[in-house]
Design a protein around this motif. Structure first.
Motif, mmCIF file in Angstrom:
data_model
loop_
_atom_site.group_PDB
_atom_site.id
_atom_site.type_symbol
_atom_site.label_atom_id
_atom_site.label_comp_id
_atom_site.label_asym_id
_atom_site.label_seq_id
_atom_site.Cartn_x
_atom_site.Cartn_y
_atom_site.Cartn_z
ATOM 1 N N MET A 30 -33.170 -11.207 -1.089
ATOM 2 C CA MET A 30 -33.765 -12.260 -1.908
ATOM 3 C C MET A 30 -34.084 -11.765 -3.313
ATOM 4 N N ILE A 31 -34.546 -10.538 -3.422
ATOM 5 C CA ILE A 31 -34.868 -9.983 -4.739
ATOM 6 C C ILE A 31 -33.612 -9.923 -5.605
ATOM 7 N N ILE A 32 -32.511 -9.477 -5.023
ATOM 8 C CA ILE A 32 -31.246 -9.450 -5.760
ATOM 9 C C ILE A 32 -30.824 -10.878 -6.096
ATOM 10 N N GLY A 33 -30.998 -11.793 -5.171
ATOM 11 C CA GLY A 33 -30.619 -13.189 -5.372
ATOM 12 C C GLY A 33 -31.410 -13.876 -6.466
ATOM 13 N N HIS A 39 -29.778 -16.094 -13.725
ATOM 14 C CA HIS A 39 -28.591 -16.115 -14.575
ATOM 15 C C HIS A 39 -27.625 -17.247 -14.203
ATOM 16 N N ASN A 40 -28.125 -18.231 -13.425
ATOM 17 C CA ASN A 40 -27.340 -19.417 -13.050
ATOM 18 C C ASN A 40 -25.993 -19.073 -12.415
ATOM 19 N N GLN A 104 -13.356 -14.491 -13.093
ATOM 20 C CA GLN A 104 -14.812 -14.615 -13.112
ATOM 21 C C GLN A 104 -15.358 -14.473 -11.704
ATOM 22 N N GLY A 105 -16.587 -14.040 -11.598
ATOM 23 C CA GLY A 105 -17.258 -13.985 -10.316
ATOM 24 C C GLY A 105 -17.258 -12.631 -9.634
ATOM 25 N N LEU A 106 -16.732 -11.621 -10.289
ATOM 26 C CA LEU A 106 -16.681 -10.305 -9.649
ATOM 27 C C LEU A 106 -18.078 -9.734 -9.423
#
Length: 169
Positions: A30-33, A39-40, A104-106
């Motif tokens: 959750m912290i990483i999330g 950052h959307n 994108q998304g890496l």
């Protein structure tokens, strides 16, 4: 009351330990999330919390029959399966632009993978690795883009406009 709590902690020590490991994994994810939410990005706090929790559940499921002591072979196979499976989930967040040159998304895919790894470490009860890994991941996600831009400017590999576009993720 103290006597009852003492009995409870002795009688259910394994279950209490497993619960703490599950919560630790979830909190790390959750912290990483939260960083990804700020950052959307498409994968956020709930998703990465669930990824980490799922990893911890899979690791702990092997401990039901052997207490909280794991056989090296079994843990290795479970970890390999988790990380392979999460590769598919992360791959789903990687998009290629219509022109075929922009990817994108890496970073988002990487956060899915790291959340799984944090879930594994929490599931194994490796608290220092879980906490240190969470902190290092947050530092990299928070300051990595700035550091990368600065290094690109220092070493002059490309102009700053190209570098800024490449670092959007």
């Amino acid at each position: 009351m103290n006597q009852w709590l003492s009995w409870l902690s002795v009688e259910y020590a394994d279950q209490i330990e497993m619960t703490l490991r599950l919560f630790g994994a979830t909190v790390a994810g959750m912290i990483i999330g939260i960083n990804r939410d700020i950052h959307n990005k498409p994968i956020g706090m709930r998703t990465l919390g669930l990824v980490a929790l799922g990893s911890a559940i899979v690791i702990l499921s092997g401990s039901v029959y052997e207490g909280l002591h794991f056989g090296q072979d079994a843990v290795s196979r479970v970890v390999q399966g988790i990380l392979t499976g999460l590769g598919f989930l992360g791959a789903g967040s990687i998009l290629r632009g219509k022109d075929g040159t922009e990817v994108q998304g890496l970073t988002t895919a990487s956060t899915v993978w790291i959340a799984a790894a944090l879930g594994v470490t929490a599931g194994l009860g490796a608290w220092f690795i879980t906490i240190a890994g969470t902190l290092v991941t947050l530092l990299l996600l928070t300051y990595g883009t700035r550091l990368e831009r600065r290094l690109i400017r220092i070493f002059g590999k490309s102009n700053s406009t190209e570098a800024d576009q490449a670092l959007e993720d």
